[in-house]
Design a protein around this motif. Sequence first.
Motif, PDB file in Angstrom:
ATOM      1  N   ASN A 124      19.017 -49.035 -31.026  1.00 18.96           N
ATOM      2  CA  ASN A 124      19.311 -47.777 -30.332  1.00 18.96           C
ATOM      3  C   ASN A 124      19.452 -47.971 -28.823  1.00 18.96           C
ATOM      4  O   ASN A 124      19.959 -47.082 -28.130  1.00 18.96           O
ATOM      5  CB  ASN A 124      18.217 -46.745 -30.625  1.00 18.96           C
ATOM      6  N   ARG A 125      19.008 -49.122 -28.313  1.00 16.79           N
ATOM      7  CA  ARG A 125      19.133 -49.431 -26.893  1.00 16.79           C
ATOM      8  C   ARG A 125      20.271 -50.405 -26.602  1.00 16.79           C
ATOM      9  O   ARG A 125      20.377 -50.930 -25.487  1.00 16.79           O
ATOM     10  CB  ARG A 125      17.817 -50.039 -26.368  1.00 16.79           C
ATOM     11  N   TRP A 126      21.114 -50.635 -27.593  1.00 14.66           N
ATOM     12  CA  TRP A 126      22.138 -51.668 -27.442  1.00 14.66           C
ATOM     13  C   TRP A 126      23.092 -51.382 -26.274  1.00 14.66           C
ATOM     14  O   TRP A 126      23.545 -52.306 -25.603  1.00 14.66           O
ATOM     15  CB  TRP A 126      22.926 -51.828 -28.737  1.00 14.66           C
ATOM     16  N   ASN A 127      23.391 -50.122 -26.008  1.00 13.96           N
ATOM     17  CA  ASN A 127      24.271 -49.792 -24.889  1.00 13.96           C
ATOM     18  C   ASN A 127      23.667 -50.218 -23.551  1.00 13.96           C
ATOM     19  O   ASN A 127      24.404 -50.518 -22.603  1.00 13.96           O
ATOM     20  CB  ASN A 127      24.561 -48.289 -24.855  1.00 13.96           C
ATOM     21  N   GLU A 128      22.359 -50.264 -23.473  1.00 18.76           N
ATOM     22  CA  GLU A 128      21.697 -50.725 -22.253  1.00 18.76           C
ATOM     23  C   GLU A 128      21.578 -52.247 -22.230  1.00 18.76           C
ATOM     24  O   GLU A 128      21.695 -52.881 -21.177  1.00 18.76           O
ATOM     25  CB  GLU A 128      20.295 -50.121 -22.157  1.00 18.76           C
ATOM     26  N   ILE A 129      21.365 -52.835 -23.387  1.00 22.21           N
ATOM     27  CA  ILE A 129      21.132 -54.276 -23.479  1.00 22.21           C
ATOM     28  C   ILE A 129      22.419 -55.073 -23.298  1.00 22.21           C
ATOM     29  O   ILE A 129      22.451 -56.071 -22.564  1.00 22.21           O
ATOM     30  CB  ILE A 129      20.471 -54.623 -24.830  1.00 22.21           C
ATOM     31  N   PHE A 130      23.490 -54.662 -23.956  1.00 23.55           N
ATOM     32  CA  PHE A 130      24.715 -55.461 -24.014  1.00 23.55           C
ATOM     33  C   PHE A 130      25.267 -55.854 -22.644  1.00 23.55           C
ATOM     34  O   PHE A 130      25.599 -57.028 -22.432  1.00 23.55           O
ATOM     35  CB  PHE A 130      25.780 -54.717 -24.834  1.00 23.55           C
ATOM     36  N   PRO A 131      25.406 -54.940 -21.678  1.00 31.43           N
ATOM     37  CA  PRO A 131      25.994 -55.348 -20.387  1.00 31.43           C
ATOM     38  C   PRO A 131      25.171 -56.382 -19.635  1.00 31.43           C
ATOM     39  O   PRO A 131      25.690 -57.058 -18.740  1.00 31.43           O
ATOM     40  CB  PRO A 131      26.057 -54.027 -19.602  1.00 31.43           C
ATOM     41  N   ASN A 132      23.898 -56.539 -19.972  1.00 31.99           N
ATOM     42  CA  ASN A 132      23.006 -57.439 -19.235  1.00 31.99           C
ATOM     43  C   ASN A 132      22.706 -58.746 -19.972  1.00 31.99           C
ATOM     44  O   ASN A 132      21.835 -59.511 -19.541  1.00 31.99           O
ATOM     45  CB  ASN A 132      21.685 -56.714 -18.929  1.00 31.99           C
ATOM     46  N   ILE A 133      23.401 -59.009 -21.057  1.00 27.63           N
ATOM     47  CA  ILE A 133      23.193 -60.255 -21.798  1.00 27.63           C
ATOM     48  C   ILE A 133      23.724 -61.429 -20.973  1.00 27.63           C
ATOM     49  O   ILE A 133      24.850 -61.398 -20.470  1.00 27.63           O
ATOM     50  CB  ILE A 133      23.886 -60.210 -23.172  1.00 27.63           C
ATOM     51  N   ASP A 134      22.910 -62.466 -20.843  1.00 27.92           N
ATOM     52  CA  ASP A 134      23.338 -63.692 -20.151  1.00 27.92           C
ATOM     53  C   ASP A 134      24.186 -64.540 -21.103  1.00 27.92           C
ATOM     54  O   ASP A 134      23.721 -64.900 -22.192  1.00 27.92           O
ATOM     55  CB  ASP A 134      22.117 -64.500 -19.692  1.00 27.92           C
ATOM     56  N   VAL A 135      25.417 -64.836 -20.686  1.00 21.02           N
ATOM     57  CA  VAL A 135      26.334 -65.605 -21.529  1.00 21.02           C
ATOM     58  C   VAL A 135      26.571 -66.975 -20.895  1.00 21.02           C
ATOM     59  O   VAL A 135      26.934 -67.080 -19.719  1.00 21.02           O
ATOM     60  CB  VAL A 135      27.681 -64.877 -21.706  1.00 21.02           C
ATOM     61  N   THR A 136      26.350 -68.014 -21.690  1.00 21.10           N
ATOM     62  CA  THR A 136      26.597 -69.395 -21.260  1.00 21.10           C
ATOM     63  C   THR A 136      27.766 -69.951 -22.062  1.00 21.10           C
ATOM     64  O   THR A 136      27.832 -69.765 -23.287  1.00 21.10           O
ATOM     65  CB  THR A 136      25.354 -70.279 -21.487  1.00 21.10           C
ATOM     66  N   ILE A 137      28.677 -70.633 -21.373  1.00 20.97           N
ATOM     67  CA  ILE A 137      29.864 -71.185 -22.030  1.00 20.97           C
ATOM     68  C   ILE A 137      29.678 -72.684 -22.220  1.00 20.97           C
ATOM     69  O   ILE A 137      29.394 -73.418 -21.269  1.00 20.97           O
ATOM     70  CB  ILE A 137      31.134 -70.913 -21.209  1.00 20.97           C
ATOM     71  N   ASP A 138      29.841 -73.129 -23.454  1.00 16.96           N
ATOM     72  CA  ASP A 138      29.732 -74.549 -23.808  1.00 16.96           C
ATOM     73  C   ASP A 138      31.029 -74.945 -24.510  1.00 16.96           C
ATOM     74  O   ASP A 138      31.210 -74.669 -25.701  1.00 16.96           O
ATOM     75  CB  ASP A 138      28.519 -74.780 -24.709  1.00 16.96           C
ATOM     76  N   SER A 139      31.929 -75.567 -23.776  1.00 18.35           N
ATOM     77  CA  SER A 139      33.248 -75.891 -24.338  1.00 18.35           C
ATOM     78  C   SER A 139      33.448 -77.394 -24.433  1.00 18.35           C
ATOM     79  O   SER A 139      32.994 -78.159 -23.578  1.00 18.35           O
ATOM     80  CB  SER A 139      34.358 -75.274 -23.476  1.00 18.35           C
ATOM     81  N   ASN A 140      34.128 -77.790 -25.466  1.00 21.29           N
ATOM     82  CA  ASN A 140      34.444 -79.196 -25.714  1.00 21.29           C
ATOM     83  C   ASN A 140      35.950 -79.304 -25.965  1.00 21.29           C
ATOM     84  O   ASN A 140      36.434 -78.910 -27.024  1.00 21.29           O
ATOM     85  CB  ASN A 140      33.645 -79.724 -26.907  1.00 21.29           C
ATOM     86  N   ILE A 141      36.681 -79.803 -24.993  1.00 16.16           N
ATOM     87  CA  ILE A 141      38.140 -79.854 -25.062  1.00 16.16           C
ATOM     88  C   ILE A 141      38.601 -81.307 -25.114  1.00 16.16           C
ATOM     89  O   ILE A 141      38.181 -82.129 -24.290  1.00 16.16           O
ATOM     90  CB  ILE A 141      38.782 -79.157 -23.843  1.00 16.16           C
ATOM     91  N   LYS A 142      39.463 -81.613 -26.082  1.00 14.95           N
ATOM     92  CA  LYS A 142      39.987 -82.964 -26.233  1.00 14.95           C
ATOM     93  C   LYS A 142      41.512 -82.945 -26.236  1.00 14.95           C
ATOM     94  O   LYS A 142      42.131 -82.089 -26.878  1.00 14.95           O
ATOM     95  CB  LYS A 142      39.497 -83.603 -27.542  1.00 14.95           C
ATOM     96  N   ILE A 143      42.101 -83.881 -25.529  1.00 14.47           N
ATOM     97  CA  ILE A 143      43.552 -84.081 -25.581  1.00 14.47           C
ATOM     98  C   ILE A 143      43.798 -85.250 -26.520  1.00 14.47           C
ATOM     99  O   ILE A 143      43.415 -86.389 -26.232  1.00 14.47           O
ATOM    100  CB  ILE A 143      44.141 -84.364 -24.186  1.00 14.47           C
ATOM    101  N   ARG A 144      44.419 -84.974 -27.656  1.00 12.30           N
ATOM    102  CA  ARG A 144      44.577 -85.980 -28.710  1.00 12.30           C
ATOM    103  C   ARG A 144      45.832 -86.831 -28.529  1.00 12.30           C
ATOM    104  O   ARG A 144      45.823 -88.026 -28.754  1.00 12.30           O
ATOM    105  CB  ARG A 144      44.620 -85.291 -30.078  1.00 12.30           C
ATOM    106  N   ARG A 145      46.936 -86.206 -28.146  1.00 13.90           N
ATOM    107  CA  ARG A 145      48.204 -86.938 -28.022  1.00 13.90           C
ATOM    108  C   ARG A 145      48.820 -86.652 -26.657  1.00 13.90           C
ATOM    109  O   ARG A 145      48.819 -85.507 -26.189  1.00 13.90           O
ATOM    110  CB  ARG A 145      49.154 -86.550 -29.148  1.00 13.90           C
ATOM    111  N   GLN A 146      49.353 -87.684 -26.055  1.00 11.79           N
ATOM    112  CA  GLN A 146      49.893 -87.568 -24.708  1.00 11.79           C
ATOM    113  C   GLN A 146      51.402 -87.364 -24.670  1.00 11.79           C
ATOM    114  O   GLN A 146      51.997 -87.245 -23.612  1.00 11.79           O
ATOM    115  CB  GLN A 146      49.553 -88.818 -23.886  1.00 11.79           C
ATOM    116  N   GLY A 147      52.032 -87.372 -25.836  1.00 11.03           N
ATOM    117  CA  GLY A 147      53.476 -87.170 -25.882  1.00 11.03           C
ATOM    118  C   GLY A 147      54.233 -88.463 -25.622  1.00 11.03           C
ATOM    119  O   GLY A 147      53.663 -89.499 -25.269  1.00 11.03           O
TER     120      GLY A 147
END
Length: 400
Positions: free
Chosen positions: A361-384
């Motif tokens: 019932n408090r989700w509208n208050e909680i959601f804007p304040n959630i701390d979001v961390t980005i963990d990305s793993n990007i690979k280039i497989r072929r160089q053309g």
Amino acid sequence: MKSPKISRWLTFLFISIIVLLLSGCWDRKEVNDLGLVTAAGIDKISDKTIELSVLVYIPKSAGSQQSMEGGSGGVSSQTLVRSATGVTIADAMSKLQEKLPRHIFWGHTEVFIFDDKLAKMGLAKQVDFIIRHPQLRERSQIFITHQKAKEVLGLLPPLERDLATVLRELESLRMGMEVTVKDYAEKLISDSKDTAVPYIRMLPPQEGKKKRETIAYISGTAIFKKDKMVGKIDASVTRGVLWLRNEIQLATVTVKPKEANGYVSLSLLEASSELVPSFEHGRWKMVFRTDAEADVVQNTTQLDMTNPKVIKSLQRQLKKVIEDKVNLALTSVQKDMKADIFGFGDAFHRKYPALWKKQKNRWNEIFPNIDVTIDSNIKIRRQGMNSVLSSIFPKEVNEK
């Protein structure tokens, strides 16, 4: 043993009973007696009145009966648009039938367009009717437009049969969101009850063409908070939303390497994302994890794509581009509009059901304040393949 004569009579009696039970075709409806609706638009006329517009396909003009303009690369006359007003969709449907000499058949309706004035009031009642109607499809696509839906339906696309085909093809390319009536209804009963719908605009016609000889295109996304449209994001921010929702499929990302003049374009081959929620010391946190693979499709620099150092540098820059798009989506939607279209609420509910029951019932208050961390793993497989530029200009190698 039964005599052959008795067996023949029993067989005849059985066949007679079966024939009597056959329904036949007494209630058939010929195609030429139907008005086949391929798309429908709903506009807000007043606080109590809506206008229902339909795009009707004309079977008799198919094949050899197409217009001369359509045969020479112009627009086709296989469709027409009719409208009627009412206090509900059902009311407008009945009045619309009075304006058409053919029985309206809704089973082929593949597109629903709502104007943003109606969207800001809420679409729950309209979607509920579509879901319960015996002919209307749950898999029909939904779009929002700033222009009147009636005007959008009246466009005459140069390449396709009608506007419904145009929008359906654009959706299949997955350049933006794909939202059906069923998807929208499911979001209304989800944990967050927030959702997003593709936003379309009319493309200006080419010079020398008539005003209606153009198409509508997906220009962004309409954001809904508990059934009501609260804002709109453009195509660039939408890409970040697609990453967060694990719906990214077709994307070409262009980066400008710091080590050389020119640009490198990369095509994403595979991409997958997941949301990992956590609750620690009273803090709601979310980790966004993504893995992606890309190919180099164009290189206008003199960088040597066979050099591992160059590839690692490009991977870092591609990673930054993707993370910037995700952060932009979080700022626009999470912080500004406070609409959970990413599914954060569903993720927390699955992992912490007891906590969610206490705090939902408090989700509208909680959601804007959630701390979001980005963990990305990007690979280039072929160089053309090697570029012809390499035989003209000396290659530059990143030594950093």
